[in-house]
Design a protein around this motif. Structure first.
Motif, mmCIF file in Angstrom:
data_model
loop_
_atom_site.group_PDB
_atom_site.id
_atom_site.type_symbol
_atom_site.label_atom_id
_atom_site.label_comp_id
_atom_site.label_asym_id
_atom_site.label_seq_id
_atom_site.Cartn_x
_atom_site.Cartn_y
_atom_site.Cartn_z
ATOM 1 N N ALA A 1 0.834 -1.194 0.000
ATOM 2 C CA ALA A 1 0.000 0.000 0.000
ATOM 3 C C ALA A 1 0.876 1.253 0.000
ATOM 4 N N ARG A 2 0.319 2.328 -0.507
ATOM 5 C CA ARG A 2 0.998 3.620 -0.424
ATOM 6 C C ARG A 2 0.612 4.291 0.885
ATOM 7 N N VAL A 3 1.587 4.907 1.520
ATOM 8 C CA VAL A 3 1.364 5.619 2.768
ATOM 9 C C VAL A 3 1.085 7.082 2.456
ATOM 10 N N ALA A 4 0.019 7.610 3.014
ATOM 11 C CA ALA A 4 -0.272 9.032 2.838
ATOM 12 C C ALA A 4 0.852 9.853 3.460
ATOM 13 N N ARG A 5 1.134 11.005 2.893
ATOM 14 C CA ARG A 5 2.264 11.802 3.357
ATOM 15 C C ARG A 5 1.900 13.276 3.391
ATOM 16 N N GLY A 6 2.689 14.027 4.166
ATOM 17 C CA GLY A 6 2.625 15.469 4.145
ATOM 18 C C GLY A 6 4.015 15.990 3.824
ATOM 19 N N CYS A 7 4.089 17.126 3.177
ATOM 20 C CA CYS A 7 5.390 17.708 2.817
ATOM 21 C C CYS A 7 5.416 19.163 3.254
ATOM 22 N N SER A 8 6.548 19.568 3.795
ATOM 23 C CA SER A 8 6.719 20.942 4.238
ATOM 24 C C SER A 8 8.199 21.290 4.203
ATOM 25 N N GLY A 9 8.513 22.428 3.651
ATOM 26 C CA GLY A 9 9.894 22.884 3.635
ATOM 27 C C GLY A 9 10.845 21.941 2.946
ATOM 28 N N GLY A 10 10.349 21.239 1.946
ATOM 29 C CA GLY A 10 11.207 20.331 1.196
ATOM 30 C C GLY A 10 11.329 18.953 1.780
ATOM 31 N N SER A 11 10.741 18.724 2.948
ATOM 32 C CA SER A 11 10.765 17.396 3.569
ATOM 33 C C SER A 11 9.369 16.807 3.594
ATOM 34 N N CYS A 12 9.291 15.503 3.430
ATOM 35 C CA CYS A 12 8.019 14.801 3.490
ATOM 36 C C CYS A 12 8.026 13.823 4.655
ATOM 37 N N TYR A 13 6.868 13.588 5.211
ATOM 38 C CA TYR A 13 6.761 12.710 6.370
ATOM 39 C C TYR A 13 5.478 11.896 6.245
ATOM 40 N N PRO A 14 5.457 10.698 6.812
ATOM 41 C CA PRO A 14 4.285 9.824 6.629
ATOM 42 C C PRO A 14 3.143 10.169 7.577
ATOM 43 N N TYR A 15 1.919 10.188 7.010
ATOM 44 C CA TYR A 15 0.734 10.333 7.837
ATOM 45 C C TYR A 15 0.279 8.979 8.391
ATOM 46 N N ASN A 16 0.766 7.919 7.760
ATOM 47 C CA ASN A 16 0.512 6.553 8.243
ATOM 48 C C ASN A 16 -0.912 6.076 8.110
ATOM 49 N N TRP A 17 -1.650 6.603 7.103
ATOM 50 C CA TRP A 17 -2.826 5.865 6.656
ATOM 51 C C TRP A 17 -2.537 5.424 5.223
ATOM 52 N N PHE A 18 -3.318 4.473 4.737
ATOM 53 C CA PHE A 18 -2.910 3.721 3.560
ATOM 54 C C PHE A 18 -3.936 3.811 2.428
ATOM 55 N N ASP A 19 -3.476 4.283 1.294
ATOM 56 C CA ASP A 19 -4.311 4.380 0.107
ATOM 57 C C ASP A 19 -3.464 4.781 -1.088
ATOM 58 N N PRO A 20 -3.534 4.025 -2.205
ATOM 59 C CA PRO A 20 -4.313 2.810 -2.407
ATOM 60 C C PRO A 20 -3.579 1.556 -1.923
ATOM 61 N N TRP A 21 -4.275 0.427 -2.061
ATOM 62 C CA TRP A 21 -3.732 -0.885 -1.705
ATOM 63 C C TRP A 21 -3.625 -1.734 -2.970
ATOM 64 N N GLY A 22 -2.718 -2.706 -2.938
ATOM 65 C CA GLY A 22 -2.719 -3.749 -3.945
ATOM 66 C C GLY A 22 -3.845 -4.732 -3.657
ATOM 67 N N LEU B 1 -9.793 2.748 1.990
ATOM 68 C CA LEU B 1 -9.829 3.867 2.923
ATOM 69 C C LEU B 1 -11.129 4.647 2.768
ATOM 70 N N LEU B 2 -11.831 4.838 3.883
ATOM 71 C CA LEU B 2 -13.071 5.613 3.890
ATOM 72 C C LEU B 2 -12.875 6.998 4.500
ATOM 73 N N ILE B 3 -12.308 7.007 5.695
ATOM 74 C CA ILE B 3 -12.181 8.205 6.523
ATOM 75 C C ILE B 3 -10.753 8.285 7.030
ATOM 76 N N TYR B 4 -10.141 9.453 6.979
ATOM 77 C CA TYR B 4 -8.835 9.643 7.581
ATOM 78 C C TYR B 4 -8.875 10.836 8.533
ATOM 79 N N ALA B 5 -7.932 10.846 9.449
ATOM 80 C CA ALA B 5 -7.875 11.912 10.460
ATOM 81 C C ALA B 5 -9.215 12.104 11.156
ATOM 82 N N ALA B 6 -9.824 11.002 11.503
ATOM 83 C CA ALA B 6 -11.055 10.914 12.301
ATOM 84 C C ALA B 6 -12.325 11.322 11.577
ATOM 85 N N SER B 7 -12.249 12.368 10.739
ATOM 86 C CA SER B 7 -13.495 12.884 10.179
ATOM 87 C C SER B 7 -13.411 13.339 8.732
ATOM 88 N N SER B 8 -12.277 13.166 8.094
ATOM 89 C CA SER B 8 -12.119 13.597 6.703
ATOM 90 C C SER B 8 -12.501 12.470 5.749
#
Lengths: 126, 107
Positions: free
Chosen positions: A96-117, B46-53
């Motif tokens: 699965a791909r891990v959701a991420r956030g990026c700021s200031g040139g760095s990215c970090y994992p949000y640790n929810w998963f989408d999409p999946w194989g 995935l349905l919902i992330y960050a509790a309510s999104s």
């Protein structure tokens, strides 16, 4: 859109090493985190670990001594190796791909998963 | 590890019903809670992330709420395609952990 496909042997002997590959299509493996998750038949989900495209990893401590996740950006693939397997490792393995956030040139994992194989069943048996 | 406990483990409901599934964390996880739907033989979705999104493409009859240790997934009006197993997952810290699942069955 991004699609993931697991591949590898469906049957592994006890004490041997389970090896799976996830091929990413429809997008680049770069700049993202990628994860392996497994599900024993009829049971719940267990996170195995993730890898960043740069090669940095984070493993579940319960499996850490036996797990290696690697990435091949040239092939848009990442892989899982699980050593010394037993029947308890019999499961459907998902990438699965891990959701991420990026700021200031760095990215970090949000640790929810989408999409999946779609998942691949690996049975450990002699 | 943070333990996630869902209730009920199984639930029977009818098309058109309003359904609520609860997930409790063993410690505060702020809003780092996600919900997935899994149908037999398929990968979780995935349905919902960050509790309510609401994840893109997911029908608006699905909603999530909560923070801290207690969270809910609500389906406002059950549709035939909603009968599945639902999992919560905390993303507050690694190892990420999932609830044991709630199986939603047709009454």
């Amino acid at each position: 859109q991004v699609q993931l496909q697991e591949s590898g042997p469906g049957l592994v002997k006890p004490s041997e090493t389970l090896s799976l590959t996830c091929t990413v299509s429809g997008g680049s493996i770069s700049s993202y985190y990628w994860s392996w998750i497994r599900q024993p038949p009829g049971k719940g989900l267990e996170w195995i670990g993730y890898i960043y495209y740069s090669g940095s990893t984070n493993y579940n401590p319960s499996l850490k001594s036996r797990v290696t996740i690697s990435v091949d950006t040239s092939k848009n693939q990442f892989s899982l190796k699980l050593s010394s397997v037993t029947a308890a490792d019999t499961a459907v393995y998902y990438c699965a791909r891990v959701a991420r956030g990026c700021s200031g040139g760095s990215c970090y994992p949000y640790n929810w998963f989408d999409p999946w194989g779609q998942g691949t069943l690996v049975t450990v048996s002699s | 590890d943070i333990q996630m406990t869902q209730s009920p483990s199984s639930l029977s409901a009818s098309v058109g019903d309003r359904v609520t599934i609860t997930c409790r964390a063993s410690q505060s996880i702020s809003s780092y809670l996600n919900w997935y739907q899994q149908k037999p033989g398929k990968a979780p979705k995935l349905l919902i992330y960050a509790a309510s999104s609401l994840q893109s493409g997911v029908p608006s009859r699905f909603s999530g709420s909560g923070s801290g240790t207690d969270f809910t997934l609500t389906i406002s009006s059950l549709q035939p395609e909603d009968f599945a197993t639902y999992y919560c997952q905390q993303s507050y810290s690694t190892p990420v952990t999932f609830g044991q699942g709630t199986r939603l069955e047709i009454k």
